[in-house]
Design a protein around this motif. Structure first.
Motif, PDB file in Angstrom:
ATOM      1  N   SER A 354       0.810  -1.226   0.000  1.00 22.35           N
ATOM      2  CA  SER A 354       0.000   0.000   0.000  1.00 22.35           C
ATOM      3  C   SER A 354       0.840   1.271   0.000  1.00 22.35           C
ATOM      4  O   SER A 354       0.345   2.348  -0.336  1.00 22.35           O
ATOM      5  N   SER A 356       3.685   1.457  -1.754  1.00 21.33           N
ATOM      6  CA  SER A 356       4.545   1.301  -2.946  1.00 21.33           C
ATOM      7  C   SER A 356       5.846   0.565  -2.664  1.00 21.33           C
ATOM      8  O   SER A 356       6.886   0.872  -3.254  1.00 21.33           O
ATOM      9  N   LYS A 357       5.793  -0.388  -1.738  1.00 19.20           N
ATOM     10  CA  LYS A 357       6.970  -1.226  -1.444  1.00 19.20           C
ATOM     11  C   LYS A 357       6.655  -2.670  -1.853  1.00 19.20           C
ATOM     12  O   LYS A 357       6.863  -3.617  -1.098  1.00 19.20           O
TER      13      LYS A 357
END
Length: 388
Positions: A354, A356-357
């Protein structure tokens, strides 16, 4: 083929089907414990226990017994527990007080106190010892039947000609502390005086835990003074830990930290449990900055955090939405072979995605699947839902 050879082959087939040679006793215990952790089928649990030939002489076996009974009780498979323990009573190597006392405790753990009582009254040969009495008292505590604790304490010593010892009284005090009846501790101390049994640090710790639970803070000071002046019992590091844990349970982590600081200033060295109490307490109160500071200080002082300490931090950092910090802690924990539970790791994986990892999330899934291949299908489903 001899009977012994057939038994060995059966044990190996159940516990380690890929092994070509018979397992040693310790290998059986380790294999059983490993299998029980992930097994949920009641009959399969019983099969694993039988194949391992568990014995209360071994620490690993005691853990396996406890885990098996806990899982069977959770599955409401009480008939299986009774059948299994009754089978064990017929084993020639287990026809002794040590096993029967352990069986009493296991029945208590399963909330089957009537069977624990019958094991004490019907299976133990007279004269019954204080060891079996203490096991029965513990069983009643595990079953949360504090009324029975009182009855056993008041009736059984005279009925069965058993002289209570310090462990007996400490167990009864523990029951009073857990059942909001800590004021009754004073009558137990009087009984101990009458029987020339000296209180010890466990007596103090169990009593203080109860007074804190009931928020009788003035009684804490009185008990500390009484123990020191009358009995020469002084607080140990375990006493400070009990007090800090009790305060943290009451969401008074700052007071627990003040107690910790005072202990250090007075030259008392904390231990890893001291830090773990505070870390958990500050996490529960949402002060993750202080929890992480304590975690760093703990490692700086040479104390090794255990798995539960890591799991607590990962869980609460996930709740706070700090998935990067949770990821670093989870990686460090997994490097020590400690993996947080499925729910926490699922929250972490989805949380990383969530923010962006996604690559970190997929890397984490890959590592978990390597360690727990039986759950690989669950992680495949979760990974399929991540952004590609």
């Amino acid at each position: 083929m001899s009977v012994l050879s057939r038994v060995r082959r059966y044990s190996t087939a159940v516990l380690s089907p890929n092994s070509s040679s018979p397992l040693t006793s310790k290998q059986k215990s380790r294999a059983a414990l490993h299998l029980l952790k992930s097994e949920s089928n009641p009959e399969r649990i019983l099969e694993i226990c039988r194949a391992a030939s568990l014995s209360p002489d071994s620490h690993l076996d005691r853990r396996a017994f406890s885990l098996a009974v806990s899982k069977l009780a959770s599955a409401n498979h009480f008939s299986g527990i009774r059948r299994f323990l009754e089978e064990l009573k017929s084993r020639s190597d287990l026809c002794n007080e040590q096993f029967l006392s352990h069986a009493i405790v296991l029945y208590g753990q399963a909330k089957m106190l009537d069977h624990a009582l019958r094991t004490f009254t019907d299976d133990l040969s007279p004269p019954r010892s204080v060891k079996s009495l203490n096991s029965l008292l513990l069983a009643a505590i595990l079953a949360k039947n504090y009324k029975e604790v009182s009855r056993i304490y008041l009736e059984f010593p005279s009925k069965y000609s058993i002289q209570p010892n310090a462990d007996t009284y400490n167990t009864v005090i523990k029951a009073f502390s857990e059942s909001a009846s800590t004021s009754s501790v004073y009558s137990v101390l009087t009984e101990m005086d009458r029987n020339n049994v000296k209180p010890n640090v466990t007596t103090l710790n169990n009593t203080l835990s109860g007074f804190y639970r009931e928020e009788k803070f003035e009684e804490v000071g009185k008990m500390l003074k009484l123990m020191e002046e009358k009995y020469g019992v002084f607080p140990a590091i375990s006493t400070y830990n009990v007090r800090m844990l009790s305060l943290c349970k009451l969401k008074r982590a700052s007071e627990a930290k003040a107690l910790f600081d005072g202990m250090v200033c007075n030259g008392r060295k904390p231990n890893s449990v001291s830090y773990a109490c505070l870390i958990h307490g500050f996490c529960k109160e949402g002060d993750l900055e202080e929890a992480q500071r304590l975690f760093r200080d703990m490692k700086r002082r040479g104390f090794s955090p255990d798995g539960d300490c890591y799991f607590t931090l990962v869980h609460f950092f996930c709740l706070a939405g700090d998935f990067q910090a949770a990821f670093l802690l989870a990686k460090e924990s997994m490097g020590k072979a400690w993996v947080p539970n499925f729910s926490t790791m699922k929250t972490l994986v989805i949380g990383l995605a969530s923010v962006s990892k996604v690559d970190l999330a997929k890397d984490l899934i890959s590592q978990i699947k390597d360690k727990f291949p039986d759950n690989a299908h669950k992680w495949d489903e979760i990974q399929a839902q991540l952004p590609q």
